[in-house]
Every structure is written in structure tokens, then in C-alpha cells.
Design an enzyme around this catalytic site. Sequence first.
Site, PDB file in Angstrom:
ATOM      1  N   SER A 148      -9.096  17.580 -49.739  1.00 28.44           N
ATOM      2  CA  SER A 148      -7.723  17.447 -50.213  1.00 28.44           C
ATOM      3  C   SER A 148      -7.032  16.295 -49.505  1.00 28.44           C
ATOM      4  O   SER A 148      -7.576  15.676 -48.596  1.00 28.44           O
ATOM      5  CB  SER A 148      -6.952  18.738 -49.957  1.00 28.44           C
ATOM      6  OG  SER A 148      -6.536  18.773 -48.609  1.00 28.44           O
ATOM      7  N   LYS A 149      -5.823  16.068 -49.930  1.00 24.70           N
ATOM      8  CA  LYS A 149      -4.965  15.026 -49.375  1.00 24.70           C
ATOM      9  C   LYS A 149      -4.909  15.086 -47.845  1.00 24.70           C
ATOM     10  O   LYS A 149      -4.787  14.070 -47.181  1.00 24.70           O
ATOM     11  CB  LYS A 149      -3.575  15.241 -49.998  1.00 24.70           C
ATOM     12  CG  LYS A 149      -2.550  14.203 -49.701  1.00 24.70           C
ATOM     13  CD  LYS A 149      -2.723  12.981 -50.589  1.00 24.70           C
ATOM     14  CE  LYS A 149      -2.037  11.798 -49.970  1.00 24.70           C
ATOM     15  NZ  LYS A 149      -2.750  10.558 -50.073  1.00 24.70           N
ATOM     16  N   ARG A 150      -4.989  16.287 -47.300  1.00 23.46           N
ATOM     17  CA  ARG A 150      -4.913  16.428 -45.839  1.00 23.46           C
ATOM     18  C   ARG A 150      -6.107  15.783 -45.132  1.00 23.46           C
ATOM     19  O   ARG A 150      -6.053  15.449 -43.964  1.00 23.46           O
ATOM     20  CB  ARG A 150      -4.834  17.911 -45.450  1.00 23.46           C
ATOM     21  CG  ARG A 150      -3.410  18.370 -45.181  1.00 23.46           C
ATOM     22  CD  ARG A 150      -3.354  19.870 -45.126  1.00 23.46           C
ATOM     23  NE  ARG A 150      -3.624  20.431 -46.444  1.00 23.46           N
ATOM     24  CZ  ARG A 150      -4.306  21.529 -46.688  1.00 23.46           C
ATOM     25  NH1 ARG A 150      -4.820  22.217 -45.706  1.00 23.46           N
ATOM     26  NH2 ARG A 150      -4.480  21.965 -47.923  1.00 23.46           N
TER      27      ARG A 150
END
Length: 435
Positions: free
Chosen positions: A207-209
Amino acid sequence: MSVRTRFAPSPTGHVHIGNMRAAIYNWLFARHHGGAFLLRVEDTDRERSTPEAIDTLLRAMEWLGLEADEAPLYQSTRMEAHLAAAERLMELGLAYRAEKGGAGSGECVLFRMPGRTISFEDAIKGTLTKAAENMEDFVIVRSNGTPVFHLANVLDDIEQGVTHVIRGDDHIENTYRHIALYEALGAELPVFGHLPMIVNGQGKPYSKRDGDAFVGDFRANGFLGDALFNYLVLLGWSPGDDREIMSRDEMVEAFVLEKCQSSAAQVDLKKLSWMNYEYILQLSDASFRSATREALSVAEIAATEEQLDAVIPLIRERVKTLTEIAPLCRFLLRDDYAYNEKAVAKKLLKEGVQETLAALRELLLEVSSFDAPTLNRLLHDYVERSGKGFGAVMPPLRICISGEQGGPDLCPVLEVLGRDEVIRRLDRAVEMFFD
Ligand code: GLU
């Protein structure tokens, strides 16, 4: 039977690399078989599927060179057909009305599961099976009268004549339901192939994280569409030999679903960076020049064609992402560069440096010709004669004329800047740091 695949995203304003990889695999599979690759925009969530979100999706596809062979089908235009099919299923006794969310919530339409075990041969995962007792009837039309994903997705695949459904393995549970729907609708089943998840270092969905996860981020950060394409192809598939950098034609030629891996694929951004560098090296001179022109224009750094002629050879093999172009070029085209404080403290503000710079100034002022080979000899002679070592001579000079300790080869840089400019920059730095 001619192969027809599709990419069926729900536009949200961001295009996750996992979705794009599914699109790429569908595209490659269709091309490999000389079939058609279709786009279906699953835009029934009107709040998220705004015109901007759809535009983001189309631009991401264009950037990656994923052209569809027919006009896109917008799912939101198909509501009547979806509801008509639900009616037909009810007439056949294969669906029924009921209150789902408790009394008063209104009636929805539920599909009646056939009450038998469902098995299918997944083109990537092998045989998959789900027992009858683990499957319940499910909603196909909500109480507000809107069709549910399962119904719309299956009906549109039938409408578009899709022969192969290649999508993420988060859809496997849906596929059992979809198979029952296909049968109830009397339609021929497509081949299903479920792709493994894309995960981070801990095996969790990427994910973006974890870093850049959306196609638009990679573009904004200076990656080439072709490099991201190549990288995503190898994220869960391999040609069966050790090839990594592959042309589109080679990928199309080699792409078979049997070579897709069935377990999760881990993102390695370092590998993508390496690949991007290789792709930038492979760019034609004209493409690199136009990328340079664009990067400079975005950074509002003016450059004439002659300046581009001079500057490009200096940076050509140093650029790893297109976003590095402007910072690398800046000091070559303008004199308002900043001086890196750490470099100044470490290399410039040192015992003896001021004398070194004064000596270099004299030599550079007098040298007969200001070309790279002559300058190279001059500096080498000076290092040898003075006994100071390269580290005490080159970095200070470089910091004065560029603000940085590293960068393109020094002597070609000096040649491009020219004698007057080099002397001017030396004087300015000496005045700033020593006087
Ligand atoms: N809109 C669904 C998604 O984005 C479609 C999945 C599919 O059938 O490919 O997950």
C-alpha cells in the site's frame, strides 16, 4: 474462439499498481493470442467514479501504452440490462425478493445458490473448490433498486464476450458466485485466472504506506512508463529464463499464464529504480532531449538548443529518474545554485583551501586552451606538484562552481561553463566563504 480479455477497474482517482498489473497481464495475454483487449469502467459508485477519476485512469493507461481495442463500456450505462436480467432470474425461480437487512429496510433481490459444490480450473492457481454448505444466497439488487457488483460484473463480461477473466486473487470468493450466475444465465463460462497479491516486505498487501503505490506517483517521480510496465510484468510472472529487460514484442511473445506464479509477489523498489535507469539509458537521443527540455521547462530553467547540446552529454548517463534532470542541470545553466552546507563545511572551509583556490585561479586564467583534456592535465599536474592530493583540490573547486561535491565529470563541466564563468564563480565563492 478468439481471445477477449478486459480490464474492469472501478475508478477512484488513484490507480494502484496491483490493478495496473492486472491490466498489463490482460493486455499481454490478448496480444499473445492475437485477440482483443477491452476496457470496462465499473463506474457504478457515482461518488468515487467522478469524471476526474475516470480521466486519471485513462491517462494512466495511455502512459503505459495500454490501448484498448474497442470503445470502453461504462457500467453505469447498463443498469437497465442488469435489472432486466434480475427480473428474468426471478421468473426462472433462480432469484427471489426478500428483506435482507431486517424488517423495514426494504426488499432486495437475492440470487439462489444452486446448493452444490462449485469447482473450477483456475489458469494460474489450479483447481479451486468451495463446498455448498459454505455458500449462501446473495444480494444482486439492493433495496434501493441498484444492481450489485456480482450481477453487473458477470452480465457485462457476457455482454463484452470476455473469454478470459484475469484478475487479483482477492476475487476468488466472488468467482464461485459468478460461476453460479453464469450458469443461471445460460452463458458459457470464461476461463478464470487469479493473480497473486502484490505484497510488502512483511507479506502484507502493498500500500501507499510502503512507498509509491499509484501509477501517477511513479510518473510524477520521474519513472518511464515502459520501465514501470516491464517491472510490473515481472511482478508475478517470468519468461522462464533469466531475461529481465524485455521489449514489448518479447513480452507479448513469451506471455503465457502458466508462467504466472501463484504465490504473492513482493515489491522491490530498488529493482524498479535499476530498471528505470536502464530504460533511460536506452532512450533515443531525441527522446532524452525532449525529456530534458520538458524537465527544464517545468523547473523554469531556460536553455537554448546550443546549451542543450553542451549540457546533455554531461548528464546523459547519470540520470536515474527524469526528476533528476533539472537539479543536475541547474548549475550548468544558471548561477543561482545553492551551496551544499555539509560539503562546504567538510571540504571548503579547511586549512589551505583558500591558497589552493588562489593557485587554481591563476592557472585557469592562464591556461592556453579551456578544453576538458587540457584542463584535466592542468589539474593533475597541479595535484602532483603541490602534493595536496585530489581530495584537497577537486572537491573545493567543484563546490565553488556548482555548489555540490558530486556531479558530472569536473573537466567537461569546466569546459562547458567556460573560462570567464568559472573565474567569476570562483571569485564569488571565495568572497562569500573566505573574505
Ligand atoms: N471493478 C472490480 C475491481 O476493480 C473488477 C474486478 C474484475 O472482475 O476484474 O476489482
